[in-house]
Write a protein that holds these residues in place. Sequence first.
Motif, PDB file in Angstrom:
ATOM      1  N   THR A  38      15.330  92.210  39.331  1.00 17.67           N
ATOM      2  CA  THR A  38      14.185  92.349  40.237  1.00 17.67           C
ATOM      3  C   THR A  38      13.753  90.969  40.716  1.00 17.67           C
ATOM      4  N   LEU A  39      13.683  90.808  42.033  1.00 17.08           N
ATOM      5  CA  LEU A  39      13.291  89.541  42.642  1.00 17.08           C
ATOM      6  C   LEU A  39      12.023  89.729  43.470  1.00 17.08           C
ATOM      7  N   THR A  40      11.246  88.658  43.604  1.00 18.79           N
ATOM      8  CA  THR A  40       9.969  88.701  44.332  1.00 18.79           C
ATOM      9  C   THR A  40      10.054  87.852  45.588  1.00 18.79           C
ATOM     10  N   LEU A  41       9.814  88.492  46.729  1.00 20.36           N
ATOM     11  CA  LEU A  41       9.815  87.816  48.029  1.00 20.36           C
ATOM     12  C   LEU A  41       8.366  87.567  48.442  1.00 20.36           C
ATOM     13  N   GLU A  42       8.062  86.319  48.775  1.00 23.51           N
ATOM     14  CA  GLU A  42       6.684  85.940  49.103  1.00 23.51           C
ATOM     15  C   GLU A  42       6.600  85.397  50.522  1.00 23.51           C
ATOM     16  N   ALA A  43       5.579  85.826  51.250  1.00 20.33           N
ATOM     17  CA  ALA A  43       5.293  85.313  52.597  1.00 20.33           C
ATOM     18  C   ALA A  43       3.971  84.558  52.562  1.00 20.33           C
ATOM     19  N   SER A  44       3.973  83.334  53.058  1.00 18.89           N
ATOM     20  CA  SER A  44       2.738  82.548  53.063  1.00 18.89           C
ATOM     21  C   SER A  44       1.778  83.117  54.104  1.00 18.89           C
ATOM     22  N   SER A  45       0.513  82.728  53.999  1.00 22.26           N
ATOM     23  CA  SER A  45      -0.514  83.248  54.911  1.00 22.26           C
ATOM     24  C   SER A  45      -0.295  82.792  56.354  1.00 22.26           C
ATOM     25  N   ARG A  66      29.511  89.697  43.741  1.00 18.39           N
ATOM     26  CA  ARG A  66      28.684  89.686  44.960  1.00 18.39           C
ATOM     27  C   ARG A  66      27.399  90.485  44.731  1.00 18.39           C
ATOM     28  N   PRO A  67      26.326  90.204  45.524  1.00 18.80           N
ATOM     29  CA  PRO A  67      25.060  90.945  45.396  1.00 18.80           C
ATOM     30  C   PRO A  67      24.988  92.102  46.385  1.00 18.80           C
ATOM     31  N   GLU A  68      24.251  93.149  46.004  1.00 12.35           N
ATOM     32  CA  GLU A  68      23.885  94.247  46.898  1.00 12.35           C
ATOM     33  C   GLU A  68      22.369  94.421  46.806  1.00 12.35           C
ATOM     34  N   ILE A  69      21.688  94.536  47.967  1.00 14.50           N
ATOM     35  CA  ILE A  69      20.227  94.517  48.022  1.00 14.50           C
ATOM     36  C   ILE A  69      19.672  95.905  48.327  1.00 14.50           C
ATOM     37  N   SER A  70      18.620  96.284  47.594  1.00 16.20           N
ATOM     38  CA  SER A  70      17.875  97.524  47.864  1.00 16.20           C
ATOM     39  C   SER A  70      16.421  97.144  48.136  1.00 16.20           C
ATOM     40  N   LEU A  71      15.963  97.379  49.366  1.00 17.50           N
ATOM     41  CA  LEU A  71      14.602  97.005  49.758  1.00 17.50           C
ATOM     42  C   LEU A  71      13.637  98.171  49.565  1.00 17.50           C
ATOM     43  N   PRO A  72      12.379  97.879  49.200  1.00 18.77           N
ATOM     44  CA  PRO A  72      11.372  98.942  49.078  1.00 18.77           C
ATOM     45  C   PRO A  72      10.880  99.371  50.457  1.00 18.77           C
ATOM     46  N   GLU A  73      10.154 100.473  50.502  1.00 19.82           N
ATOM     47  CA  GLU A  73       9.622 100.974  51.769  1.00 19.82           C
ATOM     48  C   GLU A  73       8.297 100.309  52.141  1.00 19.82           C
ATOM     49  N   SER A  90       9.581  82.657  50.857  1.00 24.12           N
ATOM     50  CA  SER A  90      10.144  82.014  49.664  1.00 24.12           C
ATOM     51  C   SER A  90      10.635  83.085  48.699  1.00 24.12           C
ATOM     52  N   LEU A  91      11.694  82.728  47.942  1.00 29.61           N
ATOM     53  CA  LEU A  91      12.293  83.646  46.979  1.00 29.61           C
ATOM     54  C   LEU A  91      12.845  82.826  45.824  1.00 29.61           C
ATOM     55  N   ASP A  92      12.364  83.091  44.624  1.00 29.80           N
ATOM     56  CA  ASP A  92      12.805  82.356  43.437  1.00 29.80           C
ATOM     57  C   ASP A  92      14.034  83.046  42.863  1.00 29.80           C
ATOM     58  N   VAL A  93      15.193  82.348  42.906  1.00 29.35           N
ATOM     59  CA  VAL A  93      16.447  82.924  42.407  1.00 29.35           C
ATOM     60  C   VAL A  93      17.001  82.151  41.217  1.00 29.35           C
ATOM     61  N   ASP A  94      16.230  81.227  40.667  1.00 32.41           N
ATOM     62  CA  ASP A  94      16.704  80.410  39.547  1.00 32.41           C
ATOM     63  C   ASP A  94      17.055  81.263  38.332  1.00 32.41           C
ATOM     64  N   GLU A  95      16.345  82.376  38.146  1.00 24.96           N
ATOM     65  CA  GLU A  95      16.581  83.207  36.973  1.00 24.96           C
ATOM     66  C   GLU A  95      17.939  83.907  37.004  1.00 24.96           C
ATOM     67  N   LEU A  96      18.602  83.921  38.154  1.00 28.35           N
ATOM     68  CA  LEU A  96      19.910  84.566  38.258  1.00 28.35           C
ATOM     69  C   LEU A  96      21.022  83.753  37.609  1.00 28.35           C
ATOM     70  N   ALA A  97      20.853  82.444  37.520  1.00 32.38           N
ATOM     71  CA  ALA A  97      21.896  81.586  36.969  1.00 32.38           C
ATOM     72  C   ALA A  97      22.235  81.992  35.536  1.00 32.38           C
ATOM     73  N   ILE A 146       6.355  91.146  47.831  1.00 35.39           N
ATOM     74  CA  ILE A 146       6.933  92.444  47.480  1.00 35.39           C
ATOM     75  C   ILE A 146       8.099  92.196  46.524  1.00 35.39           C
ATOM     76  N   ASP A 147       8.375  93.164  45.672  1.00 33.41           N
ATOM     77  CA  ASP A 147       9.512  93.107  44.762  1.00 33.41           C
ATOM     78  C   ASP A 147      10.653  93.957  45.317  1.00 33.41           C
ATOM     79  N   PHE A 148      11.880  93.463  45.158  1.00 33.48           N
ATOM     80  CA  PHE A 148      13.048  94.254  45.555  1.00 33.48           C
ATOM     81  C   PHE A 148      14.134  94.091  44.497  1.00 33.48           C
ATOM     82  N   THR A 149      15.137  94.958  44.544  1.00 31.12           N
ATOM     83  CA  THR A 149      16.176  94.999  43.516  1.00 31.12           C
ATOM     84  C   THR A 149      17.492  94.447  44.050  1.00 31.12           C
ATOM     85  N   ALA A 150      18.122  93.579  43.260  1.00 31.92           N
ATOM     86  CA  ALA A 150      19.458  93.064  43.567  1.00 31.92           C
ATOM     87  C   ALA A 150      20.430  93.621  42.536  1.00 31.92           C
TER      88      ALA A 150
END
Length: 325
Positions: A231-238, A160-167, A206-213, A176-180
Amino acid sequence: MMRQKLFVYMVTVVLSLSALGGFSASAQSPIDGPSWTLGWATDMDSTYIVDMDLDWDAEGEIVVFVENNRMAQLELALEYEFDTWVPFTFSGPDTFTVGANGNETFTIRFGSVADEDAREYNPNNSSLLTVTAEEKVGDTTASTQEIEGDVSVPKIFDLRPEISLPEEQLFAGSTIDFTAHIVNNGNTKDAIKDASVQFRSCPHLSLDVDELANTVVDPTDAQNGKDTFVTLTLEASSSQPSRVCEVTLSLESEGDEALRSATFEIDVKAVEAQEDQSSSDNGVQDGDDTQLTEESNSVPWLGAVEILVLLGLVSVCRRGTHEVE
């Protein structure tokens, strides 16, 4: 005559010795006669797997038989030994009695130990169980037999994953980048078969998780396993409006194909509010400039009209003067 007496005497001695020998063999038959047998009633041709669940509760049993082919009762003292440490408890009788010409069984039962200890045992290994039975005649060991069998535990999977968000704040049109932390709470290596992400009420994230496989994960805090961080990157469109977004990251275990997830919230701020304020400030400034321009330009325009009026009055006055003359 003497020869006949000697012959009869010799025959008598031989018959007496034969009778004594037969009596001796008959007297020893309860011990030296037909044997007894110790064996597995449970199929132990392959490794016996002790039942164990996700709560690390262990249970199971192995049955042993003793066949006594003698005409007398058989008394046995029993011992159990594993060649390595095992992550479960075990128990069986210390003594066992089998009647004459009897076939009886006894049971070795398995139970639980502490969860942390259970996860330290690698299920790819097995431990050799030896059961020793000693035939007792009083305090004397008359004979000994032993049997052996391999015992192990099942592979337990819990990925299972555990998420740590930046401030830092996430704004629309930025990332922003966050750690799984990929946690393996099982007792053997596992891998991520597939990863997916879902957004609730925020389709512009959007969040690219393909690299986790295919990421291999050691047991966490057990068997000297190494932690796995990604490390994963979360992106918000304009076009993302200001909103608290709910994000769910799911991982599929290669070991048991179960899907386990972690859900977290991220506060996204829209940028249009700043742009509107900037536009509003610019509009006020442009209006002030226009007003100032108009006011500055009105002064010379009113002066020109006044001059023309004065010139007209002068012209009229001159004509009147000429007519009087």
